[in-house]
Write a protein that holds these residues in place. Structure first.
Motif, short mmCIF file in Angstrom:
data_model
loop_
_atom_site.label_atom_id
_atom_site.label_comp_id
_atom_site.label_asym_id
_atom_site.label_seq_id
_atom_site.Cartn_x
_atom_site.Cartn_y
_atom_site.Cartn_z
N UNK A 63 31.03 -5.23 -41.80
CA UNK A 63 31.75 -5.35 -43.29
C UNK A 63 33.18 -4.43 -43.33
N UNK A 64 33.21 -3.33 -42.36
CA UNK A 64 34.41 -2.62 -42.65
C UNK A 64 35.46 -3.52 -41.87
N UNK A 65 35.36 -4.43 -41.19
CA UNK A 65 36.19 -5.34 -40.58
C UNK A 65 36.81 -6.42 -41.19
N UNK A 66 37.97 -6.47 -41.79
CA UNK A 66 38.24 -7.90 -42.86
C UNK A 66 38.91 -8.77 -41.73
N UNK A 67 38.43 -9.85 -41.79
CA UNK A 67 39.12 -11.15 -41.20
C UNK A 67 39.93 -11.82 -42.06
N UNK A 68 40.62 -12.73 -41.37
CA UNK A 68 41.93 -13.33 -41.74
C UNK A 68 41.66 -13.79 -43.16
N UNK A 69 42.78 -13.35 -43.95
CA UNK A 69 42.98 -13.92 -45.53
C UNK A 69 41.36 -13.75 -46.33
N UNK A 70 40.57 -12.76 -45.88
CA UNK A 70 39.33 -12.57 -46.33
C UNK A 70 39.28 -12.33 -47.87
N UNK A 71 40.24 -11.39 -48.43
CA UNK A 71 40.15 -11.25 -50.13
C UNK A 71 40.57 -12.51 -50.71
N UNK A 72 41.40 -13.35 -50.27
CA UNK A 72 41.71 -14.40 -51.10
C UNK A 72 40.40 -15.39 -50.68
N UNK A 73 39.77 -15.64 -49.86
CA UNK A 73 38.89 -16.72 -49.56
C UNK A 73 37.65 -16.20 -50.50
N UNK A 74 37.25 -14.86 -50.50
CA UNK A 74 35.98 -14.50 -51.28
C UNK A 74 36.49 -14.79 -52.56
N UNK A 75 37.52 -14.58 -53.02
CA UNK A 75 37.88 -14.92 -54.50
C UNK A 75 38.17 -16.18 -54.85
N UNK A 76 38.10 -17.05 -53.80
CA UNK A 76 38.21 -18.46 -54.06
C UNK A 76 37.20 -19.32 -54.71
N UNK A 77 37.59 -20.36 -55.28
CA UNK A 77 36.39 -21.01 -56.03
C UNK A 77 35.50 -21.57 -55.04
N UNK A 78 35.53 -22.18 -53.83
CA UNK A 78 34.48 -22.63 -53.21
C UNK A 78 33.64 -21.52 -52.58
N UNK A 79 34.22 -20.42 -52.26
CA UNK A 79 33.15 -19.31 -51.74
C UNK A 79 32.20 -18.77 -53.17
N UNK A 80 32.90 -18.72 -54.31
CA UNK A 80 32.23 -18.26 -55.30
C UNK A 80 31.32 -19.26 -55.55
N UNK A 81 31.47 -20.72 -55.64
CA UNK A 81 30.43 -21.55 -55.73
C UNK A 81 29.30 -21.40 -54.84
N UNK A 82 29.58 -21.11 -53.57
CA UNK A 82 28.58 -20.97 -52.62
C UNK A 82 27.52 -19.85 -52.87
N UNK A 83 28.15 -18.70 -53.43
CA UNK A 83 27.35 -17.50 -53.71
C UNK A 83 26.39 -17.93 -54.60
N UNK A 84 26.74 -18.97 -55.67
CA UNK A 84 25.88 -19.19 -56.81
C UNK A 84 24.77 -20.28 -56.68
N UNK A 85 24.89 -20.60 -55.38
CA UNK A 85 23.87 -21.95 -55.00
C UNK A 85 22.57 -21.31 -54.70
N UNK A 86 21.79 -21.14 -55.57
CA UNK A 86 20.52 -20.43 -55.39
C UNK A 86 19.45 -21.28 -54.60
N UNK A 87 19.64 -22.53 -54.63
CA UNK A 87 18.84 -23.58 -53.79
C UNK A 87 18.97 -23.50 -52.58
#
Length: 219
Positions: A63-87
């Motif tokens: 977790x201490x190592x940042x991948x390419x464009x990580x911050x913008x990807x984590x903040x993106x709608x697809x990433x946030x939507x995947x976090x919420x998929x409890x199924x």
């Protein structure tokens, strides 16, 4: 025997401190699956292959190592939507997040999606497993044409199984028949046995999990 140890990792995205369970050692007993999922006991260690920040849900081996464009990807709608998929089972969701973070590399993303399918298999979430296999296959198919090398032949042979397990039998058979022309396959008895076995499974429209040992015994 499998051993674990604890390690504190500071998330490079949000700065949160995470107590992570890490793999110390493991071994394997038995045959891998045709898609190269390792046998027990290694296959039971998937929950520590990637770490997930408890705060922002960034996923990485470290977790201490940042991948390419990580911050913008984590903040993106697809990433946030995947976090919420409890199924989606937790480990599968973690691999799906990894695929989003590595969308720039088809092979890495496809591998992550295949591992998400494995996790869904373990949770008896068959439809989700099929969906992740389809997503993985769609990425790998775009990597064609495959070169006649051991590495590329192995990747293509894995794709055959991913397609077969997703019930895309015609596509799987087409690639398997191409692989039979590869020198890398012809000179590797195990790979040749696997490709021929896959063709027989596709002919019978068998989508169930099979192991490399099954192919060797059927040769």
């Amino acid at each position: 025997m499998t051993t674990y140890f604890s390690e504190t990792q500071i998330c490079c995205i949000c700065g949160s401190e995470n107590e992570c369970s890490m793999l110390g050692s493991t071994n394997t007993m038995g045959s891998p699956d045709l898609d190269l999922r390792p046998p027990p006991m290694e296959r039971e260690t998937m929950h520590v292959w990637f770490q997930e920040c408890h705060s922002c849900h960034y996923v990485s081996v470290d977790l201490a190592q940042e991948s390419e464009n990580a911050k913008s990807i984590v903040d993106s709608e697809p990433y946030q939507a995947m976090i919420s998929r409890s199924e989606i089972p937790e480990i599968a969701r973690r691999f799906a997040l990894c695929a989003l973070l590595n969308a720039h590399d088809r092979e890495i993303a496809a591998t992550a999606l295949l591992r998400a399918a494995w996790s869904c298999d373990d949770a008896d979430a068959d439809e989700l497993a099929k969906s992740f296999r389809n997503q993985s296959a769609d990425l790998l198919v775009k990597m064609q044409p495959f070169e006649d090398s051991e590495e590329q032949a192995t990747l293509a042979t894995t794709l055959v199984d991913v397609l077969r397990r997703a019930e895309r039998f015609e596509e799987a058979s087409k690639i398997a028949n191409l692989l039979l022309k590869f020198k890398a396959v012809k000179r590797t008895p195990v790979m040749l046995a696997v490709v021929n076995y896959q063709l027989s499974l596709c002919d019978s429209q068998t989508a169930e999990r099979r192991q490399v040992q099954d192919a060797i015994e059927a040769a």
